[in-house]
Scaffold this motif. Structure first.
Motif, PDB file in Angstrom:
ATOM      1  N   GLU A 513      31.724  -2.635 184.555  1.00 46.36           N
ATOM      2  CA  GLU A 513      31.621  -1.256 184.095  1.00 46.36           C
ATOM      3  C   GLU A 513      32.558  -1.005 182.926  1.00 46.36           C
ATOM      4  OE1 GLU A 513      32.529   3.230 185.784  1.00 46.36           O
ATOM      5  OE2 GLU A 513      31.643   1.756 187.144  1.00 46.36           O
ATOM      6  N   ARG A 669      25.626   3.633 192.707  1.00 48.97           N
ATOM      7  CA  ARG A 669      25.573   2.904 191.433  1.00 48.97           C
ATOM      8  C   ARG A 669      24.899   3.781 190.377  1.00 48.97           C
ATOM      9  NH1 ARG A 669      21.272   1.100 194.340  1.00 48.97           N
ATOM     10  NH2 ARG A 669      19.234   1.299 193.324  1.00 48.97           N
ATOM     11  N   TYR A 670      24.821   3.231 189.164  1.00 48.08           N
ATOM     12  CA  TYR A 670      24.074   3.862 188.065  1.00 48.08           C
ATOM     13  C   TYR A 670      22.836   3.039 187.759  1.00 48.08           C
ATOM     14  CZ  TYR A 670      27.648   7.294 186.851  1.00 48.08           C
ATOM     15  OH  TYR A 670      28.506   8.361 186.864  1.00 48.08           O
TER      16      TYR A 670
END
Length: 692
Positions: A513, A669-670
Motif C-alpha cells: 500500500e 481491502r480496496y
C-alpha cells in the motif's frame, strides 16, 4: 419520603415497544399513591417520567427515569425506559438497576418486536417478568388473541391473572382470576362485583392453569392438587411468588394506563409477587484478583453500590444515579471507586421522582438514589468502602451503527462541538465522536438517525451550539494499472542562482500500500545527495491523486536517470521535478479509483433472508455465505459490500427486519470502483473543490 427495609422495596424496569403506554401507567401509579394530584398526559407533554425537553417535544421516552411510589407499605421504584431501538443503552441502564421487569404491550397491536427485544433483555439479566396488556379499553383490543401470541412467543409460563369483562365491544372491568373476584369500572369509580354469569367457562380453565403452576412449585402442594384439595390463599401467594422468581410464571395483567384501569391491581401484584432486592443473588468480582464474590444484600454489611446512569446537567452538574446493594450511602461521606481506584466525596443525596429532587441523608441497601458532582465516577463504576474493594457487574453497551459528519453552523465553534459532545458522552455511552484526519471531518457515531438527531438537539439546548449533519466522505484511494517512464524537469532562472532539477522516473503498480521507492542511476547523472529529495517529493505527492485528490496507494517509483547543474541544483529543485514527473506519469499509467470494501455479517430471521440478500445485491454486494448463527432465532448472511453503499444500512435493516436484525461491518481491502461509480466520485470531488 419514608425509609424502607429491603423486603419492602421492589425495583422494576418498565419496558416495552414505543407508544405502548409505559409512562402513562407510571403516571397512574403516581396518582393512585397520592404522589401527584392530577394525572399528566403524553399529549399534553406533562408526564412525570418524561420531563426532558426532547421527550416533551417528541411525546416519547428517550431516557430512563425513576418514579418511587409508596403503595401499601411497599416502595415501588419504577424505572421508565424508552421503547425505541435508538435508545437501547437507556434500557440497558434501567434493567441493570432492577430486580424484575414489567413488560408493557398494547392489546390493540399485540406482541410487537419491541416486546420481543425487551423480553430478551430481561431474560439475559435473569430477572422475573410480569406483563401488562395496556389499552384494553380500546374497542380494537383483543385480549384473548394477545394471550395466544404471548404464549407462542414466550412459552407456557404466560399466566393470565385477570380477564376483561366486556359488554359488546365495550370494556367494563375485569375478573381477578387468583382470588376469583370481579371489578367493574364506571368512569373513575371501581366497584367489586361477583364474577358475571357466563364467564365461568372462560375463567375456570385459566384458574386451573394458575393452580397447576402453583402445584408445580412444591411437592406438598402437588400432592394436595392431585388429591383435589383447595389451596389456602397464603399457599397460593407464596407459591406464585416462588414461581415468578424462578421464571416459571409470568403473571399477565390488563387495563388502561391512560384511564387508570387495572393499574391498582397491577401495583398490588408487584408488591405481592415480585421479589425484594435481598431475594436476588448479586455476584461481583474482587478488584484485585478478579475472583467472583457474592454480595450479601443487607443494610448491616459494608457499602457497595453501582452507578447505572449519568446525566450531564449544565446547571446542577453531573448527576450520578446509583443502586445500593449492601450497607448504605450516606450524605457528606467518602466512598471508594473500585474501577478507578480513587476516593470520591459524597455530597448531598436525593431521591428522584421524574425531575423532582427529594433530599435525604441516607440511601439504604436495595434502594436507588442520586448524588451530584462526582469527579471521577462514570456509568458502570462501583462505589464501595475501600476495604471491600469489589467491582459489581457493569453494563455492556452496543457499538454505534451509524456515522454522520458534523460541522459547525457558525465558524469558530468547532471546539465547542467537541466539548459539548464530550460532556454528553458522560451520560450516553452508546455514541462517540471521532476525527477523520484524511477527510478532515468530525464524525458522530450513534445508534440511528433519531438518536443522533436527539444528541444534536441536546447539544443546542444545553450548550448553545448549532451543527449541520451530512453523509461522511468515503475515503477512496487511487492507483495505477500500467507501467510508464516519464521525465520531470524543473528549471527556473530569475537572476543570481536559479533552480534546476531533472529526473527520469519509472512508475508501475506496487505490491504494498505504501509507495515503494528505488533508484537505478548510473554515472552520477543525479548525485546521491538528491535521492532523498526525489523520494520526499514523491511521497508528498502521493497524498493527492490526479483523478479526485485521494491518496495514491500501491505505487512503485524507480529513479532511472536525470541531470543536474553544479550551481543551480538543490533539494527543492529535485523535489519539484519529481512531483512534475509524478503528475505526468500517473496521467499516462491508466489511473483508477479504488473503493473500500467491507465484510458484512447480517443476523436476521430466516423468513426475511430473501429480502436481505436482495438488498445486499442492490448494494453491489457479493454473498459469501449464509446459514444458521449462534444468535438464537437468527440466521447469518455474510457478504463483501462496498463501504459507500452502507451509509444508513442500520436504518434500512431495522425497517426490513422490524428491528429484529443486527449487523457487523469491518473494512477488509480496496478494490477498483466500477466506471460509473468512479465518474461520480471524480465529479463530487471537483464540486467540493470548487465550493471551497
Amino acid at each position: 419520603m419514608n425509609t424502607y427495609q429491603m423486603e419492602n422495596i421492589r425495583n422494576v424496569a418498565v419496558m416495552g415497544h414505543g407508544k405502548s403506554g409505559k409512562s402513562s401507567i407510571i403516571e397512574a401509579m403516581l396518582y393512585n399513591s397520592g404522589a401527584v394530584s392530577r394525572m399528566g398526559k403524553n399529549s399534553e407533554g406533562n408526564l412525570t417520567s418524561d420531563y426532558d425537553i426532547e421527550e416533551t417535544k417528541r411525546q416519547m421516552s428517550i431516557s430512563t427515569s425513576i418514579a418511587p411510589i409508596e403503595w401499601k407499605g411497599v416502595k415501588l421504584n419504577m424505572l421508565d425506559t424508552p421503547g425505541y431501538f435508538d435508545f437501547v443503552g437507556e434500557v440497558k441502564e434501567g434493567i441493570r438497576a432492577a430486580d424484575s421487569a414489567l413488560l408493557v404491550l398494547s392489546g390493540r397491536s399485540g406482541v410487537s418486536v419491541g416486546t420481543e427485544q425487551t423480553f430478551k433483555f430481561a431474560k439475559q439479566k435473569g430477572v422475573p417478568i410480569v406483563f401488562f396488556v395496556n389499552k384494553i379499553d380500546d374497542n380494537r383490543a383483543n385480549y384473548q388473541k394477545t394471550l395466544e401470541e404471548m404464549k407462542e412467543k414466550f412459552g407456557k409460563a404466560i399466566t393470565p391473572f385477570v380477564y376483561p369483562i366486556k359488554e359488546g365491544d365495550e370494556f367494563k372491568g375485569f375478573v381477578d382470576i387468583v382470588d376469583m373476584t370481579a371489578r367493574r369500572y364506571e368512569r373513575a369509580d371501581r366497584v367489586d362485583i361477583p364474577v358475571p354469569d357466563g364467564m365461568t367457562e372462560t375463567i375456570e380453565p385459566l384458574r386451573d392453569m394458575i393452580m397447576e403452576a402453583v402445584a408445580e412449585t412444591d411437592d406438598a402442594l402437588m400432592n394436595k392438587y392431585f388429591n383435589g384439595e383447595e389451596f389456602t390463599f397464603d399457599e397460593i401467594k407464596k407459591a406464585i411468588r416462588k414461581g415468578v422468581k424462578e421464571g416459571n410464571i409470568y403473571p399477565v395483567y390488563c387495563g388502561s394506563g391512560m384511564n387508570n384501569i387495572g393499574v391498582r391491581s397491577l401495583m398490588d401484584g408487584i408488591g405481592k409477587y415480585l421479589p425484594a432486592p435481598n431475594e436476588i443473588q448479586e455476584i461481583a468480582h474482587d478488584a484485585k484478583t478478579g475472583e467472583p464474590v457474592e454480595v450479601v444484600q443487607e443494610v448491616s454489611d459494608t457499602t457497595s453500590a453501582i452507578v447505572f446512569k449519568t446525566v450531564a446537567d449544565p446547571y446542577v452538574g453531573k448527576m450520578s444515579f446509583f443502586r445500593v446493594y449492601s450497607g448504605s450511602v450516606k450524605a457528606d461521606s467518602t466512598l471508594y471507586n473500585a474501577n478507578k481506584a480513587v476516593k470520591e466525596r459524597i455530597g448531598k443525596l436525593y431521591y428522584l421522582c421524574g425531575k423532582k429532587q427529594i433530599e435525604t441523608k441516607e440511601i439504604c441497601a436495595g434502594d436507588i438514589g442520586v448524588v451530584t458532582k462526582l469527579e471521577n465516577t462514570s456509568t458502570g463504576d462501583t462505589l464501595c468502602e475501600e476495604n471491600k474493594n469489589i467491582i459489581l457487574t457493569g453494563i455492556e453497551f452496543p457499538e454505534p451503527t451509524l456515522s454522520m459528519a458534523v460541522s459547525a453552523v457558525k465558524k469558530g465553534e468547532e471546539e465547542k462541538i467537541v466539548s459539548g459532545f464530550t460532556k454528553l458522552m458522560e451520560e450516553d455511552l452508546t455514541f462517540n465522536i471521532s476525527s477523520n484526519n484524511e477527510t478532515k471531518e468530525t464524525l458522530i457515531n450513534g445508534q440511528g438517525e433519531q438518536h443522533i438527531d436527539v444528541l444534536v438537539n441536546k447539544l443546542n439546548s444545553k450548550y448553545g451550539v448549532n451543527v449541520n449533519l451530512s453523509a461522511p466522505v468515503v475515503p477512496y484511494r487511487e492507483t495505477i494499472r500500467s507501467k510508464v517512464k516519464v521525465e520531470g524537469k524543473y528549471k527556473k532562472q530569475s537572476g543570481g542562482h536559479g533552480q534546476y532539477g531533472h529526473v527520469w522516473i519509472e512508475f508501475e503498480p506496487g505490491v504494498t500500500e505504501d509507495m515503494t521507492f528505488e533508484e537505478k542511476v548510473f554515472g552520477g547523472s543525479v548525485p546521491k545527495n538528491y535521492f532523498p529529495a526525489v523520494e520526499k517529493g514523491l511521497r508528498d505527492a502521493c497524498a493527492h491523486g490526479i483523478l479526485a485528490g485521494y491518496p495514491v496507494v500501491n505505487l512503485k517509483a524507480t529513479l532511472l536517470d536525470g541531470s543536474y547543474h553544479p550551481v543551480d541544483s538543490s533539494e527543492m529543485a529535485f523535489k519539484t521535478a519529481a512531483q512534475l514527473a509524478y503528475k505526468e506519469g500517473l496521467k499516462q499509467a491508466n489511473p483508477v479509483i479504488l473503493e473500500p470494501i467491507g465484510y458484512l455479517k447480517t443476523y436476521v430471521p430466516e423468513a426475511i433472508m430473501g429480502d436481505i440478500i436482495g438488498d445486499i445485491n442492490k448494494r453491489r454486494g457479493h454473498i459469501m455465505g449464509m446459514g444458521e448463527s449462534e444468535k438464537e432465532g437468527l440466521n447469518l448472511v455474510e457478504a463483501e459490500v462496498p463501504m459507500s453503499e452502507m451509509y444508513k444500512y442500520s436504518t434500512d435493516l431495522r425497517s426490513m427486519s422490524q428491528g429484529r436484525g443486527s449487523f457487523e461491518l469491518e473494512f477488509v481491502r480496496y478494490d477498483p470502483a466500477p466506471q460509473n461509480i468512479a465518474d461520480k466520485v471524480i465529479a463530487d470531488a471537483a464540486a467540493r473543490s470548487n465550493s471551497q
